[in-house]
Design a protein around this motif. Structure first.
Motif, PDB file in Angstrom:
ATOM      1  N   VAL A 100      -3.184   5.066   9.275  1.00  0.00           N
ATOM      2  CA  VAL A 100      -4.521   4.855   8.730  1.00  0.00           C
ATOM      3  C   VAL A 100      -4.414   4.264   7.333  1.00  0.00           C
ATOM      4  CG1 VAL A 100      -5.511   6.731  10.090  1.00  0.00           C
ATOM      5  CG2 VAL A 100      -4.713   7.218   7.792  1.00  0.00           C
ATOM      6  N   TYR A 101      -5.334   3.358   7.023  1.00  0.00           N
ATOM      7  CA  TYR A 101      -5.489   2.799   5.687  1.00  0.00           C
ATOM      8  C   TYR A 101      -6.862   3.217   5.204  1.00  0.00           C
ATOM      9  CZ  TYR A 101      -1.461  -0.198   6.664  1.00  0.00           C
ATOM     10  OH  TYR A 101      -0.193  -0.649   6.968  1.00  0.00           O
ATOM     11  N   SER A 161      -7.898   5.290  -4.788  1.00  0.00           N
ATOM     12  CA  SER A 161      -7.149   4.057  -4.540  1.00  0.00           C
ATOM     13  C   SER A 161      -6.896   3.923  -3.037  1.00  0.00           C
ATOM     14  CB  SER A 161      -5.820   4.077  -5.302  1.00  0.00           C
ATOM     15  OG  SER A 161      -5.022   5.160  -4.858  1.00  0.00           O
ATOM     16  N   LEU A 162      -6.412   2.748  -2.630  1.00  0.00           N
ATOM     17  CA  LEU A 162      -6.115   2.512  -1.218  1.00  0.00           C
ATOM     18  C   LEU A 162      -4.735   3.080  -0.900  1.00  0.00           C
ATOM     19  CD1 LEU A 162      -7.351   1.016   1.298  1.00  0.00           C
ATOM     20  CD2 LEU A 162      -5.754  -0.827   0.769  1.00  0.00           C
ATOM     21  N   VAL A 163      -4.639   3.890   0.148  1.00  0.00           N
ATOM     22  CA  VAL A 163      -3.365   4.470   0.573  1.00  0.00           C
ATOM     23  C   VAL A 163      -3.245   4.324   2.091  1.00  0.00           C
ATOM     24  CG1 VAL A 163      -3.259   6.160  -1.314  1.00  0.00           C
ATOM     25  CG2 VAL A 163      -4.361   6.794   0.850  1.00  0.00           C
ATOM     26  N   LYS A 164      -2.053   4.580   2.588  1.00  0.00           N
ATOM     27  CA  LYS A 164      -1.875   4.634   4.042  1.00  0.00           C
ATOM     28  C   LYS A 164      -1.186   5.950   4.393  1.00  0.00           C
ATOM     29  CE  LYS A 164       2.429   1.908   3.963  1.00  0.00           C
ATOM     30  NZ  LYS A 164       3.074   0.650   4.369  1.00  0.00           N
ATOM     31  N   VAL A 187       0.856  -1.196   0.000  1.00  0.00           N
ATOM     32  CA  VAL A 187       0.000   0.000   0.000  1.00  0.00           C
ATOM     33  C   VAL A 187       0.891   1.245   0.000  1.00  0.00           C
ATOM     34  CG1 VAL A 187      -1.857   1.217   1.195  1.00  0.00           C
ATOM     35  CG2 VAL A 187      -1.720  -1.280   1.333  1.00  0.00           C
ATOM     36  N   PRO A 188       0.765   2.107  -1.006  1.00  0.00           N
ATOM     37  CA  PRO A 188       1.598   3.320  -1.044  1.00  0.00           C
ATOM     38  C   PRO A 188       1.236   4.263   0.094  1.00  0.00           C
ATOM     39  CG  PRO A 188      -0.049   3.392  -2.773  1.00  0.00           C
ATOM     40  CD  PRO A 188      -0.149   2.028  -2.160  1.00  0.00           C
ATOM     41  N   SER A 189       2.238   4.959   0.598  1.00  0.00           N
ATOM     42  CA  SER A 189       2.044   5.856   1.735  1.00  0.00           C
ATOM     43  C   SER A 189       2.155   7.311   1.293  1.00  0.00           C
ATOM     44  CB  SER A 189       3.102   5.562   2.804  1.00  0.00           C
ATOM     45  OG  SER A 189       3.070   6.553   3.810  1.00  0.00           O
ATOM     46  N   LEU A 190       1.266   8.132   1.815  1.00  0.00           N
ATOM     47  CA  LEU A 190       1.347   9.571   1.540  1.00  0.00           C
ATOM     48  C   LEU A 190       2.584  10.187   2.176  1.00  0.00           C
ATOM     49  CD1 LEU A 190      -2.354  10.748   1.873  1.00  0.00           C
ATOM     50  CD2 LEU A 190      -0.956  10.811  -0.164  1.00  0.00           C
ATOM     51  N   VAL A 218      -4.535  19.519   0.501  1.00  0.00           N
ATOM     52  CA  VAL A 218      -4.895  18.734   1.687  1.00  0.00           C
ATOM     53  C   VAL A 218      -5.858  17.633   1.245  1.00  0.00           C
ATOM     54  CG1 VAL A 218      -5.835  18.813   4.031  1.00  0.00           C
ATOM     55  CG2 VAL A 218      -4.646  20.810   3.122  1.00  0.00           C
ATOM     56  N   PRO A 219      -5.312  16.499   0.804  1.00  0.00           N
ATOM     57  CA  PRO A 219      -6.184  15.405   0.348  1.00  0.00           C
ATOM     58  C   PRO A 219      -7.014  14.837   1.490  1.00  0.00           C
ATOM     59  CG  PRO A 219      -3.895  14.688   0.445  1.00  0.00           C
ATOM     60  CD  PRO A 219      -3.892  16.158   0.707  1.00  0.00           C
ATOM     61  N   ARG A 220      -8.076  14.138   1.133  1.00  0.00           N
ATOM     62  CA  ARG A 220      -8.923  13.465   2.120  1.00  0.00           C
ATOM     63  C   ARG A 220      -8.622  11.963   2.102  1.00  0.00           C
ATOM     64  NH1 ARG A 220      -9.506  18.771   0.992  1.00  0.00           N
ATOM     65  NH2 ARG A 220     -11.566  19.640   1.466  1.00  0.00           N
ATOM     66  N   ILE A 221      -8.641  11.355   3.272  1.00  0.00           N
ATOM     67  CA  ILE A 221      -8.534   9.897   3.365  1.00  0.00           C
ATOM     68  C   ILE A 221      -9.762   9.393   4.118  1.00  0.00           C
ATOM     69  CG2 ILE A 221      -7.227   7.933   4.257  1.00  0.00           C
ATOM     70  CD1 ILE A 221      -4.706   9.557   4.056  1.00  0.00           C
ATOM     71  N   HIS A 222     -10.503   8.510   3.472  1.00  0.00           N
ATOM     72  CA  HIS A 222     -11.669   7.901   4.117  1.00  0.00           C
ATOM     73  C   HIS A 222     -11.211   6.585   4.725  1.00  0.00           C
ATOM     74  CE1 HIS A 222     -14.746  10.716   2.605  1.00  0.00           C
ATOM     75  NE2 HIS A 222     -13.848  10.917   1.653  1.00  0.00           N
TER      76      HIS A 222
END
Length: 648
Positions: free
Chosen positions: A260-261, A64-67, A49-52, A312-316
């Motif tokens: 967080v994922y 896509s799925l990120v952490k 999983v790629p990380s920000l 400022v991206p959002r992560i759900h």
């Protein structure tokens, strides 16, 4: 059977499948969480999983799925959203159920309208955290995390579409530049993937880069000032994110460090509030009756709470966990069976690692082995409990005798930076004291917590360089900042300023004070430096120390210091009784100079001395060694007092 590409590149397809199979039951949400939890348990899956933290957002595929490894800097008010909603085709009256979870914008197909009056609509609640990268996170933590992901990516995708991480030896100067600008090395590696697709192998980076660039121009110079990302420390880089949490948000609090994922959301529509047309914030038709100042306040809050998604991206969040530590060389959770094997294997070779670390720090402290012993004890210290207001386990060391205005303290900090996962050097100049913002405060106009230098994650090493202090006048801000530093050291708490009241935030910060004489700040233990070596060229001497140590040895030092902070410790009744008798005997022999504070400090030294040797209980031998170290330290202070009069 979904493949890796499905749950990584297109998690919505997985969620949609589970939703479709389980509607109208509410179990679908739990099944989504369980599905991704199981996927991430697979061998090395978390590294896929790629990380920000490692990859710029414009290289990542939206949705896509990120952490993200981060600290909760602020918590916004909970928000309501449509968890389930229904769309209707006006022509055919065909109805379709959709899930709104993990989305910022409701999805609606062509020729469809959302039926806001549908009986199928489910209104749900979610919490938004404003999260920033861990303040002061060391470059080596970022680098090891990045290469772990890069290696997993290389193993997972075909050679023609992957980039090849190559690591060449660099000079110390280049390393230093990379430390100051870690994004450079990431850009070098990530940039080489442009010929073969994006990080997930699905999107052209150029298109994403264009979108990201466009996002920066959404902030109109005529509308509002550039967005302050609210990092606690000056000069910090990395993304800030709005993290949307759906379950168990009560278990998290401000300053917690999380991994967080979740699903990445960078929908351009989220930035609409920041474009030129939105300078006049839309209000209801009777908004003319509103106070213009109130309108401005609402606009400012909206600007801060809904910043451009490109900035400022959002992560759900699908999964979130509170981290015990951020050292990538250690297992994330030490309670699991595999982790216990790692710990026992490392503990079996602890003695030579300690000896090497002691030798390394002795050289760094110019041949002073006593100061090196105390520095090890300081670096593994941690607040393990609180009794009323008293934090137990804190061990602030004042390293006095440091050369004034010398590069020595700067290099000591650089060495500490190479050993611990997060650190910050606070130069205690009159300028910094009077003009820096140490204490976070509440901005009621923007409805956010404005960060300060002392808003740090647990287990951060704070090096206060008092050798920079010169004569001058502290103003009101300076006095407040010095007071806040003193409270942090003494009580391990920071009082955040909420204008009408102060709110205590407990912390666990390792503070090392370097000073010429005795520090102006309180400390648990003063160690006076006695150099045995006076190098003709301090810069060259210190640089050679770091270049001489092997990366594998440096990694062992890093594991050693992080691991020992996490171990449990106890004192048996038998040893407790022996210590009490020993203390009574010491008081008989010297009632004037032996106090309860001396006993408390010696017990602390004995605790960390035992842990530094891998022993989780106090033995008679370690108690005697702790007394010996304390006698040497105090003897040195008395000697210095005789030389300089009353000055310690």
């Amino acid at each position: 059977m979904p493949c890796v590409a499905d749950w990584l590149n297109n998690p919505f397809s997985i969620v949609q499948g589970i939703f479709a199979q389980n509607v109208p039951n509410s179990d679908w949400e739990k099944k989504v969480t369980e599905y991704f939890k199981e996927k991430l348990k697979e061998n090395n899956a978390t590294n896929w999983v790629p990380s920000l933290n490692d990859v710029p957002v414009h290289y990542l595929k939206p949705n896509s799925l990120v952490k993200f490894r981060c600290m909760v800097q602020d918590m916004f008010d909970p928000e309501f959203y449509m968890g389930v909603y229904e769309t209707v085709d006006p022509n055919t009256n065909a109805r379709v159920l959709h899930f709104g979870k993990y989305r910022d914008v409701a999805e609606c197909g062509p020729q469809q309208e959302i039926d806001l009056n549908s009986s199928q609509t489910v209104t749900s609640e979610r919490q938004t955290f404003y999260c920033v990268p861990v303040p002061g996170e060391s470059a080596w933590v970022k680098e090891i995390s990045f290469f772990g992901w890069a290696s997993a990516l290389q193993a997972r995708v075909s050679p023609s579409t992957s980039y090849t991480p190559s690591r060449h030896k660099r000079s110390y100067e280049e390393d230093e530049d990379m430390d100051l600008h870690p994004s450079k090395q990431k850009e070098q590696h990530i940039g080489s993937s442009r010929s073969g697709g994006d990080i997930h192998g699905c999107v052209e980076p150029k298109r994403l880069e264009t979108e990201a660039s466009a996002g920066h121009h959404l902030i109109s110079p005529n509308c509002s000032p550039p967005l302050d990302l609210n990092f606690p420390l000056p000069g910090e880089k990395g993304p800030a994110c709005l993290v949307k949490v759906y379950e168990s948000w009560d278990s998290f609090k401000v300053n917690d460090v999380l991994e967080v994922y979740g699903i990445l959301s960078v929908d351009p529509v989220l930035s609409i509030v920041n474009n030129e047309e939105s300078c006049a914030v839309p209000f209801p038709s009777d908004s003319s009756a509103l106070d213009p100042m109130e309108c401005m306040d609402m606009a400012e809050e909206q600007r801060v709470h809904s910043p451009p998604a490109s900035l400022v991206p959002r992560i759900h969040v699908i999964l979130a966990q509170k981290l015990q530590h951020i050292n990538p060389l250690l297992p994330a959770c030490l309670n699991e069976e595999e982790s216990k094997t790692f710990v026992s294997n490392f503990m079996s070779e602890l003695s030579p690692v300690r000896a090497e670390l002691l030798g390394f720090l002795t050289h760094a402290l110019l041949g002073d082995s006593l100061a090196a012993e105390y520095l090890i004890l300081h670096l593994i210290s941690t607040v393990y409990a609180r009794r009323d207001v008293l934090p137990l386990g804190k061990f602030t060391v004042n390293l006095s005798g440091c050369p004034r205005n010398s590069i020595f303290t700067e290099h000591i900090y650089r060495i500490i930076q190479q050993l611990v996962p997060a650190s910050y050097r606070l130069q205690m100049t009159i300028e910094n004291m009077n003009h820096s913002r140490f204490i976070p405060h509440k901005d009621y106009t923007a409805n956010r917590l404005v960060s300060g230098v002392l808003q740090l994650a647990s287990n951060t090493s704070l090096v206060v360089d008092e050798t920079q202090l010169e004569q001058g006048q502290l103003d009101t801000t300076g006095v407040h900042n010095v007071t806040a530093l003193g409270n942090l050291i003494t009580w391990q708490k920071v009082d955040y300023d909420f204008s009408y009241h102060q709110m205590e935030f407990p912390c666990n910060i390792n503070v090392l004070i370097t000073s010429e004489g005795r520090s102006l700040l309180p400390s648990d233990c003063q160690v006076h430096l006695q150099p045995q070596i006076i190098p003709p060229n301090m810069e060259e001497y210190m640089n050679s120390l770091l270049t001489a140590v092997l990366p594998s040895v440096l990694n062992k030092f890093r594991i050693y210091l992080s691991l020992l902070r996490l171990l449990d410790y106890s004192i048996s009744d038998e040893v407790t009784k022996a210590v009490e008798e020993d203390f009574v005997e010491m008081r008989k022999n010297d009632p004037e100079s032996v106090t309860a504070d001396d006993l408390h400090r010696t017990l602390l030294v004995a605790r960390f001395l035992s842990l530094s040797a891998g022993q989780t209980t106090l033995s008679r031998e370690r108690w005697l060694r702790a007394k010996q170290l304390e006698a040497l330290r105090q003897g040195r202070l008395q000697q210095q007092k005789c030389v300089n009069g009353n000055e310690l």
